[in-house]
Design a protein around this motif. Sequence first.
Motif, PDB file in Angstrom:
ATOM      1  N   GLY A   1      98.740  40.705  47.659  1.00  0.00           N
ATOM      2  CA  GLY A   1      98.352  39.808  46.662  1.00  0.00           C
ATOM      3  C   GLY A   1      98.930  38.521  46.744  1.00  0.00           C
ATOM      4  O   GLY A   1      98.270  37.721  45.681  1.00  0.00           O
ATOM      5  N   ALA A   2     100.015  38.025  47.407  1.00  0.00           N
ATOM      6  CA  ALA A   2     100.576  36.790  47.308  1.00  0.00           C
ATOM      7  C   ALA A   2      99.687  35.721  47.903  1.00  0.00           C
ATOM      8  O   ALA A   2      98.846  36.037  48.977  1.00  0.00           O
ATOM      9  N   VAL A   3      99.415  34.514  47.050  1.00  0.00           N
ATOM     10  CA  VAL A   3      98.705  33.506  47.574  1.00  0.00           C
ATOM     11  C   VAL A   3      99.399  32.808  48.771  1.00  0.00           C
ATOM     12  O   VAL A   3     100.482  32.628  48.704  1.00  0.00           O
TER      13      VAL A   3
ATOM     14  N   GLU B   1      99.936  23.703  48.551  1.00  0.00           N
ATOM     15  CA  GLU B   1      98.869  23.484  49.066  1.00  0.00           C
ATOM     16  C   GLU B   1      97.895  24.800  49.643  1.00  0.00           C
ATOM     17  O   GLU B   1      98.366  25.635  50.408  1.00  0.00           O
ATOM     18  N   ILE B   2      96.823  24.990  48.990  1.00  0.00           N
ATOM     19  CA  ILE B   2      96.008  26.158  49.138  1.00  0.00           C
ATOM     20  C   ILE B   2      95.419  26.256  50.299  1.00  0.00           C
ATOM     21  O   ILE B   2      94.971  25.105  50.863  1.00  0.00           O
ATOM     22  N   ILE B   3      94.796  27.563  50.645  1.00  0.00           N
ATOM     23  CA  ILE B   3      94.208  27.526  51.875  1.00  0.00           C
ATOM     24  C   ILE B   3      92.992  28.427  51.630  1.00  0.00           C
ATOM     25  O   ILE B   3      92.724  29.352  51.056  1.00  0.00           O
TER      26      ILE B   3
ATOM     27  N   GLU C   1      90.320  35.453  48.118  1.00  0.00           N
ATOM     28  CA  GLU C   1      90.200  36.153  46.899  1.00  0.00           C
ATOM     29  C   GLU C   1      89.912  34.903  45.854  1.00  0.00           C
ATOM     30  O   GLU C   1      90.644  33.952  45.989  1.00  0.00           O
ATOM     31  N   TRP C   2      89.206  35.239  45.031  1.00  0.00           N
ATOM     32  CA  TRP C   2      88.956  34.238  43.538  1.00  0.00           C
ATOM     33  C   TRP C   2      90.421  34.479  42.673  1.00  0.00           C
ATOM     34  O   TRP C   2      90.668  35.655  42.471  1.00  0.00           O
TER      35      TRP C   2
ATOM     36  N   LEU D   1      93.618  32.026  49.806  1.00  0.00           N
ATOM     37  CA  LEU D   1      93.900  32.943  50.873  1.00  0.00           C
ATOM     38  C   LEU D   1      95.054  33.898  50.465  1.00  0.00           C
ATOM     39  O   LEU D   1      96.177  33.274  49.903  1.00  0.00           O
ATOM     40  N   VAL D   2      94.968  35.076  50.488  1.00  0.00           N
ATOM     41  CA  VAL D   2      96.034  35.958  49.919  1.00  0.00           C
ATOM     42  C   VAL D   2      96.314  37.044  50.895  1.00  0.00           C
ATOM     43  O   VAL D   2      95.545  37.238  51.848  1.00  0.00           O
TER      44      VAL D   2
END
Length: 230
Positions: A161-163, A141-143, A131-132, A111-112
């Motif tokens: 564009g920040a994750v 911890e990514i979403i 986005e990839w 998620l960005v």
Amino acid sequence: MSKLKIFITFSIFSSLLLSTLNAKEFTREEIKLFAKNYVAQHLPTSQGSKRVITPADIDPRIHIKPCSVPLQANIPENYSTRNVNVKIYCESSTPWNIFLPVRVAEEIPVLVAKIKIAKGTVLDESNVAIEWRPLHQTRGEIIRDPAIVHGARSRRSLTSGAVITRRMFCVVCKGENVVISAITDNLTIKTKGTALANGVRGQQIRVRNNRSGRVITAEVKTINQVVINL
């Protein structure tokens, strides 16, 4: 010269001539594609991710001879996960080999922020998206599901564009009014409270009951709602 020697010489010459006539000339792009496909077939990948494989350009000073047999390739046992030096070789009557660097980037969906987001902004489909991104560039911890943050608020300013990780938003934010649901087997009692900490879904946070003044620990359920199981 004996007839046998003449025959053997002629046979060898004929074989070499036939091999030369059947030899295939490979362009640099064909060799790069061969290396790319070989890496794609022989290197493992993680579930839920994809790889971006980029072979380097071949030095124009290198002369690539025709090859009368199928090309072969080899990857060294000790290779970097992001850079592979692929050996491509021909084992015909005029053998040759080249070493081609290939960059491998493993990407995962994250998620960005689609745009610049100010602190306290409500997150929704207008300002966040999946986005990839390269795995080695992600931290925390990514979403992968944007629905997790829809309606939540950003805890900090975010650049485009920040994750976005779980530390960057709150479903229940400190100081906000919340609905406290006390649940038993047969009854649900609701009252109003104030969040004393930031929290995301499933997280335990401290909440003050506005009626009694008592501080309790409750689980964040959804936007501005917490639950305690009695």
